[in-house]
Design a protein around this motif. Sequence first.
Motif, short mmCIF file in Angstrom:
data_model
loop_
_atom_site.label_atom_id
_atom_site.label_comp_id
_atom_site.label_asym_id
_atom_site.label_seq_id
_atom_site.Cartn_x
_atom_site.Cartn_y
_atom_site.Cartn_z
N ARG A 130 -10.73 1.41 7.85
CA ARG A 130 -9.46 1.30 7.11
C ARG A 130 -8.35 2.03 7.85
N GLU A 131 -8.68 3.20 8.41
CA GLU A 131 -7.67 3.95 9.16
C GLU A 131 -7.35 3.30 10.50
N ALA A 145 -3.95 -5.88 9.20
CA ALA A 145 -2.85 -4.90 9.25
C ALA A 145 -1.50 -5.60 9.29
N SER A 173 -0.17 -0.10 12.17
CA SER A 173 1.13 -0.25 11.51
C SER A 173 2.28 0.22 12.39
N HIS A 196 -4.67 1.02 9.56
CA HIS A 196 -3.43 1.75 9.31
C HIS A 196 -2.76 2.14 10.62
N GLU A 209 0.84 -1.20 0.00
CA GLU A 209 0.00 0.00 0.00
C GLU A 209 0.87 1.25 0.00
N TRP A 211 -5.53 6.96 15.81
CA TRP A 211 -5.28 7.37 14.42
C TRP A 211 -6.58 7.54 13.65
N SER A 227 2.71 9.54 8.47
CA SER A 227 2.59 8.14 8.83
C SER A 227 2.00 8.02 10.23
N HIS A 239 1.57 -5.85 6.30
CA HIS A 239 2.98 -5.55 6.57
C HIS A 239 3.89 -6.70 6.17
N GLU A 260 1.88 4.81 1.00
CA GLU A 260 1.60 5.66 2.16
C GLU A 260 1.32 7.07 1.70
#
Length: 402
Positions: free
Chosen positions: A195-196, A235, A202, A199, A18, A76, A24, A239, A20
């Motif tokens: 979705r966030e 997630a 991460s 993220h 994905e 986040w 971040s 990665h 970025e």
Amino acid sequence: MRYDLFANPRAVASIPAEAEQGSSPIDYHRTVPGYQPTPLLDAPRIAQALGVARVLVKDESTRLGLPSFKMLGASWATAFAVRREWLGGIEESLSPEQLRQRIPDAGAKRLVAATDGNHGRGVARMAKLMGVACNIFVPAGTAASRIADIEVEGAEVIVVDGSYDDAILRSAEEADDNTIVVSDTSWEGYSAIPREVGHGYSTMFREIDQALAANGATAPSVVAFQAGVGSFAAAGLVHYRSDAATTPPRTVIVEPLRANCLLASARAGAITEAPPPHDSTMAGLNCGLPSQLAWPIIDRTADVFVAIDDDAADVAMRAYAESGIVAGESGAASLGGLLAIVRSGHADARAAAGLLPDATVLLINTEWATDPVNYEAVVGTSPQRVQGESDTRRQAAGVVQL
């Protein structure tokens, strides 16, 4: 210990990485009060129990002042949602304090979430940091300690007469111009915020990479993720199984037998509901339906699905405690899945999970003991005592921090 295992015939070696965009998550998390990287521990006694060369444990029992990794995704995603819904869609990343200063008519604003405990507490903490109201919906049967912990953050907790999935449906009804629903699972028409959430997780995987690099250690050859709706697992899979990864590890998903929606979906080849009751002690994993957002990732990149009974989680909690690590029922689940395989004596199951003598296994302890009463019943002592004796226990078990 009972378990069910399914080897995924659709798993691929890698998926596109994905791109970025913007700041971040790890840069944002450094602005959240209480940020510091959580420990990455080398646990040789657990490696011996699994019959592998090395076991690494990312210990998320304390994260941003809360007893779970969930604050990473909640903080986040909340920041993203507030910028989008209440601040005109600005792209600039803002700290919680900066968000507090900019929210218009904050007294009329509210955050809402459904939870089995940890995600809701993270959303409640963000609401407190930003000075807005918060309602958290929980399923019937949620432990009193988990409800009390959410209420400590200043949120109103509403018990739904039903399952976690019923709490999700109830929370979704609250959305309006002044109310943002911050969910870690997606449904039709609602995917941007979950979705966030993914993220946000991460950050922990970035920290793992940094710790391994700083110590000249090799990447894991097996990674096991505990899963509810699948957001956290997805997630991690993004990665470790993206085409940016040098050597993709073997990946294992672990769920409760009584809430095995991901295993059932993998076996059916499509999203499938695990029927209630979802009454495992692994409360954070008691989910009947996969996240629509997470499922396509999991379906393509999870090599093995394992569903376990509560006894397996109990054994894992005790194994962690012997190594000076406090892990709640959900936090211990991934280790429980691997221990169930090893103790079954089935060589084909060991091979499917990648539990070979030269393997390096990565586990994530995703939570502290959020149900202290059950923890003491399982482990035989309080989580506070295990925590207080952690240095002695870790020294005896050969545990070191990377």
